[in-house]
Enzyme design. Structure first.
Site, PDB file in Angstrom:
ATOM      1  N   TYR A  57       0.855  -1.195   0.000  1.00  0.00           N
ATOM      2  CA  TYR A  57       0.000   0.000   0.000  1.00  0.00           C
ATOM      3  C   TYR A  57       0.887   1.240   0.000  1.00  0.00           C
ATOM      4  CZ  TYR A  57      -5.040  -0.697   0.391  1.00  0.00           C
ATOM      5  OH  TYR A  57      -6.354  -0.925   0.120  1.00  0.00           O
ATOM      6  N   GLU A  59      -0.499   4.951  -0.316  1.00  0.00           N
ATOM      7  CA  GLU A  59      -1.246   6.201  -0.513  1.00  0.00           C
ATOM      8  C   GLU A  59      -0.310   7.401  -0.431  1.00  0.00           C
ATOM      9  OE1 GLU A  59      -2.745   3.731   1.147  1.00  0.00           O
ATOM     10  OE2 GLU A  59      -4.951   3.984   1.113  1.00  0.00           O
ATOM     11  N   ASP A 203      -7.800  13.847 -24.614  1.00  0.00           N
ATOM     12  CA  ASP A 203      -7.864  12.435 -24.211  1.00  0.00           C
ATOM     13  C   ASP A 203      -7.275  11.623 -25.372  1.00  0.00           C
ATOM     14  OD1 ASP A 203      -8.493   9.811 -23.671  1.00  0.00           O
ATOM     15  OD2 ASP A 203     -10.484  10.256 -22.867  1.00  0.00           O
ATOM     16  N   THR A 229      -4.931   6.350 -21.402  1.00  0.00           N
ATOM     17  CA  THR A 229      -4.723   5.021 -20.846  1.00  0.00           C
ATOM     18  C   THR A 229      -3.327   4.574 -21.278  1.00  0.00           C
ATOM     19  OG1 THR A 229      -5.828   4.083 -22.778  1.00  0.00           O
ATOM     20  CG2 THR A 229      -7.142   4.306 -20.774  1.00  0.00           C
ATOM     21  N   LYS A 232      -3.346   0.795 -24.766  1.00  0.00           N
ATOM     22  CA  LYS A 232      -3.830   0.651 -26.149  1.00  0.00           C
ATOM     23  C   LYS A 232      -2.616   0.678 -27.091  1.00  0.00           C
ATOM     24  CE  LYS A 232      -8.453   2.417 -25.095  1.00  0.00           C
ATOM     25  NZ  LYS A 232      -8.487   3.169 -23.828  1.00  0.00           N
ATOM     26  N   ARG A 238      -3.050  -2.330 -18.179  1.00  0.00           N
ATOM     27  CA  ARG A 238      -4.311  -1.593 -18.016  1.00  0.00           C
ATOM     28  C   ARG A 238      -4.110  -0.551 -16.941  1.00  0.00           C
ATOM     29  NH1 ARG A 238      -8.386  -4.375 -21.107  1.00  0.00           N
ATOM     30  NH2 ARG A 238      -9.721  -2.746 -20.307  1.00  0.00           N
TER      31      ARG A 238
HETATM   32  N1  DSN Z   1     -13.160   0.827 -24.141  1.00  0.00           N
HETATM   33  C1  DSN Z   1     -12.305   1.765 -24.837  1.00  0.00           C
HETATM   34  C2  DSN Z   1     -12.324   1.526 -26.314  1.00  0.00           C
HETATM   35  O1  DSN Z   1     -12.504   0.393 -26.714  1.00  0.00           O
HETATM   36  O2  DSN Z   1     -12.131   2.441 -27.079  1.00  0.00           O
HETATM   37  C3  DSN Z   1     -12.632   3.167 -24.506  1.00  0.00           C
HETATM   38  O3  DSN Z   1     -12.824   3.324 -23.166  1.00  0.00           O
END
Ligand code: DSN
Length: 421
Positions: A57, A59, A203, A229, A232, A238
Site C-alpha cells: 500500500y 497512498e 484524451d 490510458t 492501447k 491496463r
Molecule cells: N473501451 C475503450 C475503447 O474500446 O475504445 C474506450 O474506453
C-alpha cells in the site's frame, strides 16, 4: 514456447482458473485481433505487472506517503513519472489513475464543480462516455454539451465547435475519443478553449503510442491536460496517466489522491514504467508508423471491396465501417467475424439510425496485428477475410466462416504474438 504458457503455481492452486487463462492465451494466439483499443503487451510488461509490488500500500506520492516501507515503491513510481515526462515532453505526470475513466473523473474534480458545463464529443459520434455523455456520471453530475462530426464528411466542424463553446462557455473541453479515424487538430481545439475560457483536455487514450512514436502530432504544446490510458497503442498494462503543465500539477495530484483513489496499484505502475521504456526505443517509432501504414493500406483494400468507411478512410490506427450498404447490421457482422477468428467490435457510426446495442458499424484497428509483425503486404488478405466474413454473416454461411477461421489461424501461427511467444 508452446501454449498455454507455464503457470505452475496457478495450475496447482486453481486448475479451473488456470485452464481459463490458458484458453485465453490460445485464443489471443490463434485469432486476428482487430479491436483498435487492444494490443499485445511484451513479456516484460506482463512480468512487471505480476510482481510482489502487488502486496504494498502506498497512498500519497513518492516521498510523501501515508505508509512506511516505500524504499522501493517510491523509486518505481519516480521511474515511471520520469519516463512519462521524457517520452511525452511534459512538465508533470501522474501515473496513478486506475484507468481511463477514473483519470478523466479526476480532471472534473480538479477543474469543475458539480453542475458546471463541460463539453466533449458525443459518444455516438466517436467520443467517450466520460466526456459528458448522459448515461455517465460525467453527464449526470455535470451539464454536458456535445459536439459531433459533419454528416457529409465525417469530420469535426470547428466552426460549429467554436460557436457551441462561445455560447455554452464550458469549464472543460475534451478532445479525442474512441472511434475517431482522423488526426486530431489539437491547435484548433486550443484556440477555441482559449477563446471560450475553458481548460482543454486532450484524451489521447487511443493514440498515445502513435504520439510517442511520432506517428500522430502531440497535444502537449496545446492542451492544458493530457489524459491517456496506458494499454492501447502504448502497449502497456491496463492503467492511465494524467500529464500537464506544472501549473496544474497540484490540482491533478490532489484530485487523483486523495480526491478519487486510495492506494495506487504499484504492480501496474511498474509495468507502465517498463512500457514507457519500451516506447522510448527506436523500434517503437517503427511500430507506431507501421500501425498507421497498415491501417491506411487496410482502408484502401476495404474501399476497393465496396466498404463505406466513416470519413472515407483513416489517418491513424482505426477504421470505422458503416455496413448499411452491405445490408448487414454491425452486431451480426461482428459476431460472425468472431466465429471466423477475426475479433472486432460493433460500433455506432455518426448519425446512426440504429440503437447503440445494435448499431450499423464495426470498428477495427491495426495495433495488435502490427505488434505481431504483419505488414502492408498482408492487408489485402485481411480485407478479403473481412469481406468474405461480412458476406457470410449476411447469408448465414457457417462453412465460409469456418474456412476463414482456418486460414486466419494458419497466418497467425506464422506471426507469434509478443507476450505469448
Ligand atoms: N473501451 C475503450 C475503447 O474500446 O475504445 C474506450 O474506453
Amino acid at each position: 514456447m508452446t501454449l498455454p504458457l507455464p503457470h505452475p503455481a496457478l495450475q496447482a492452486a486453481d486448475p479451473e482458473l488456470a485452464a481459463l487463462v490458458g484458453a485465453e492465451e490460445q485464443l489471443q494466439a490463434d485469432t486476428l485481433r482487430l479491436i483498435p483499443s487492444e494490443n499485445y503487451v511484451s513479456r516484460a510488461v506482463l512480468e512487471a505487472s505480476g510482481t510482489v509490488l502487488q502486496n504494498k500500500y502506498s497512498e500519497g506520492y513518492a516521498g510523501r506517503r501515508y505508509y512506511e516501507g516505500q524504499q522501493n515503491i517510491d523509486q518505481v513510481e519516480r521511474l515511471a513519472v520520469a519516463r512519462a515526462k521524457a517520452l511525452f515532453g511534459v512538465e508533470h505526470a501522474n501515473v496513478q489513475p486506475y484507468s481511463g475513466s477514473p483519470a478523466n473523473l479526476a480532471v472534473y474534480l480538479a477543474f469543475a464543480e458539480p453542475g458546471d458545463t463541460v463539453m466533449g464529443m458525443a459518444l455516438p459520434m466517436g467520443g467517450h462516455l466520460t466526456h459528458g455523455w448522459g448515461v455517465s456520471a460525467t453527464g449526470r453530475w455535470f451539464r454536458g454539451v456535445q459536439y459531433g462530426v459533419r454528416q457529409d464528411t465525417g469530420l469535426i466542424d470547428f466552426d460549429e465547435v467554436r460557436e457551441l463553446a462561445l455560447k455554452e462557455r464550458p469549464k472543460i473541453i475534451f478532445c479525442g475519443g474512441t472511434a475517431l479515424p482522423r488526426t486530431i487538430d489539437f491547435a484548433a481545439f486550443a484556440d477555441i478553449a482559449q477563446e471560450s475560457g475553458a481548460v482543454l483536455v486532450a484524451d489521447v487514450a487511443h493514440i498515445a503510442g502513435l504520439i510517442a512514436g511520432g506517428a500522430h502530432p502531440s497535444p502537449v504544446p496545446h492542451a492544458d491536460v493530457v489524459s491517456t490510458t496506458t494499454h492501447k497503442t502504448l502497449r502497456g498494462p491496463r492503467g492511465a496517466m494524467l500529464m500537464s503543465r506544472e501549473e496544474h500539477a497540484k490540482a491533478i495530484d490532489k484530485a487523483v489522491f486523495p480526491g478519487l483513489q486510495g492506494g495506487p496499484h504499484n504492480q501496474t505502475t511498474a509495468a507502465i514504467a517498463v512500457a514507457l521504456h519500451e516506447a522510448a526505443q527506436p523500434s517503437f517509432r517503427d511500430y507506431a508508423h507501421a500501425v498507421v501504414a497498415n491501417a491506411r493500406a487496410l482502408a484502401e483494400e476495404l474501399l476497393a471491396r465496396g466498404f463505406d468507411l466513416v470519413s472515407g478512410g483513416t489517418d491513424n490506427h482505426l477504421i470505422l465501417m458503416d455496413l448499411t450498404p452491405k445490408n448487414v447490421p454491425g452486431k451480426v457482422a461482428a459476431k460472425a467475424l468472431d466465429r471466423a477468428g477475426i475479433v472486432v467490435n460493433y460500433n455506432t457510426v455518426p448519425y446512426d439510425p440504429r440503437k447503440p446495442f445494435d448499431p450499423s458499424g464495426v470498428r477495427i484497428g491495426t495495433p495488435s496485428l502490427t505488434s505481431r509483425g504483419l505488414g502492408t503486404q498482408h492487408m489485402a488478405a485481411v480485407a478479403e477475410w473481412i469481406d468474405r466474413g461480412v458476406t457470410a454473416a449476411g447469408t448465414g454461411d457457417e462453412d465460409a466462416l469456418a474456412a476463414i477461421r482456418a486460414e486466419v489461424a494458419e497466418l497467425m501461427a506464422a506471426f507469434p504474438a509478443p507476450g505469448l511467444s
